[in-house]
Enzyme design. Structure first.
Site, PDB file in Angstrom:
ATOM      1  CG  ASP A 228      -2.227  -0.987   0.794  1.00  0.00           C
ATOM      2  OD1 ASP A 228      -2.530  -0.901  -0.275  1.00  0.00           O
ATOM      3  OD2 ASP A 228      -2.459  -1.838   1.870  1.00  0.00           O
TER       4      ASP A 228
ATOM      5  CG  ASP B 191      -7.626  -3.011  -3.586  1.00  0.00           C
ATOM      6  OD1 ASP B 191      -8.069  -4.196  -4.316  1.00  0.00           O
ATOM      7  OD2 ASP B 191      -8.145  -3.004  -2.580  1.00  0.00           O
TER       8      ASP B 191
END
Ligand code: GLY
Length: 394
Positions: A113, A172
């Site tokens: 992330d 994602d």
């Protein structure tokens, strides 16, 4: 005189085209509101060492998270978007403070992330201030993320091996690639861009169904380099179209086209946009249910975060397309923005823990963050307002 008339005619056409005569007012009002609301939020966060995430209406509990949570970059990122438009010194001070708190993330390698954590925060800070120290942090973030690249599967590994997946890569992850390409363009190693395009190409091969909807999780077999399983983590079913996943994919390939001009990415983004906008389950206000295949429609929960990400992505896709296609993207993005800015989604001042938007869904199957404000819904809403202002208010 004829030139003046032509200019006037073009101006009238362009505002009539998207029906946006009042969008300037809407955008100005929303940034002014955001400044007030986020200054209120600053008084609500109980732990300044944690980053705002959400708020529970029922208990009144403000949810802030440790900096290694994937959302830690969105609060400072939103503050920079607000500062850029309002020049509020209180907002800038808080943005700088928050950056100081999350700075250690530049070396974080625990998951994929880094783009969300470092680029949404320091990326905006660098874009707005030009401070070289921020750029160095982004380059470190790209280096940290590159350690998760697995040549065997031509992808960046999203999460570590766990009880459910051996080598999971989630849709994602496309969102982290912007930082990688940016890093190479801005003096970083050429490997960052190579990793990004290789990952993006692998995702086109393995993540998508023929209708351009995407699986959430591909679990790879490291020995063959092939997917061993196509599954979901946050969606309604392995075969369903989890709304935020579709939003990440749309945003991801639109951004990738913008950064590389590879026509394969534009085609992918157009296909995904078609899946979303033509979907019979997309409601009239264009804010999707949390999953396009969610049970209990029309009573299923909406996901404002997916709507905000889609709006921002469609505005960018409008920059790369023309004619009726462009008009449609901008018109639907405008509808999304109008919906989010309406009382149906936007919270009144002093409520909602200081977050702007209500009605997002984090992970419904995990019974987590259902119908709540989420910091990244605010971030992409603010980004969509900025993009509209920069690209469509002339
Ligand atoms: N990246 C996690 C999510 O979209 O919920």
């Amino acid at each position: 005189m004829r030139k003046m008339r032509l200019l006037f005619f073009l101006l009238v056409c362009s505002s009539a085209l998207y029906g946006q005569a009042d969008m300037k007012k809407l955008i100005d009002e929303n940034f002014a509101f955001a400044e007030k609301q986020y200054r209120y939020m600053m008084t609500q966060n109980p732990d300044p060492a944690k980053m705002p995430q959400s708020y529970d209406q029922k208990t009144g509990k403000f949810d802030s998270r440790n900096i290694t949570w994937w959302c830690s970059g969105f609060y400072p990122g939103s503050l920079w978007y607000i500062y850029e438009q309002t020049r509020s010194e209180a907002i800038r001070k808080e943005a700088e403070r928050a950056l100081g708190v999350i700075e250690p993330n530049q070396h974080f390698t625990g998951n994929h992330d880094l783009g969300f954590m470092i680029y949404c925060s320091f990326g905006n800070a660098y874009r707005i201030t030009g401070k070289e120290a921020y750029k160095a942090i982004i380059l470190n973030g790209a280096q940290a993320l590159s350690t998760r690249y697995r040549p065997e599967i031509r992808s960046i590994q999203s999460w570590n091996k766990n009880d459910y997946f051996d080598c999971p890569v989630i849709i994602d992850n496309l969102m982290n690639l912007e930082m990688m390409i940016w890093a190479t363009k801005n003096g970083g190693d050429s490997k960052f861009r190579e990793i990004a395009v290789t990952h993006a190409n692998t995702a086109i091969e393995n993540h998508f169904r023929p209708d351009y909807s995407s699986y959430h999780v591909i679990d790879y077999d490291m020995s063959t380099g092939k997917p061993r399983r196509k599954a979901t983590w946050q969606g309604a079913a392995n075969t369903s179209a989890w709304a935020r996943g579709q939003a990440w994919a749309l945003y991801g390939y639109t951004m990738l086209y913008g950064m590389t001009r590879d026509p394969a990415y534009l085609k992918q983004a157009q296909g995904i946009a078609g899946f979303i906008l033509d979907h019979p389950n997309l409601p009239e206000d264009k804010i999707p249910y949390w999953d396009f295949d969610a049970p209990l429609q029309p009573k299923a929960k909406r996901d404002a975060s997916a709507g905000a990400i889609m709006a921002s992505a469609l505005l960018e896709l409008g920059q790369y397309t023309s004619g009726a296609e462009k008009e449609r993207y901008v018109k639907d993005a405008t509808q999304m923005i109008r919906s989010l800015a309406s009382d149906a989604y936007r919270a009144p001042y002093g409520e909602n823990g200081g977050f702007l938007l209500k009605h997002s869904v984090g992970a419904l199957p995990l019974n987590s963050e259902i119908d709540v404000p989420l910091v990244y819904a605010d971030y992409y809403f603010l980004e969509a307002l900025k993009r509209y202002k920069d690209w469509y208010l002339k």
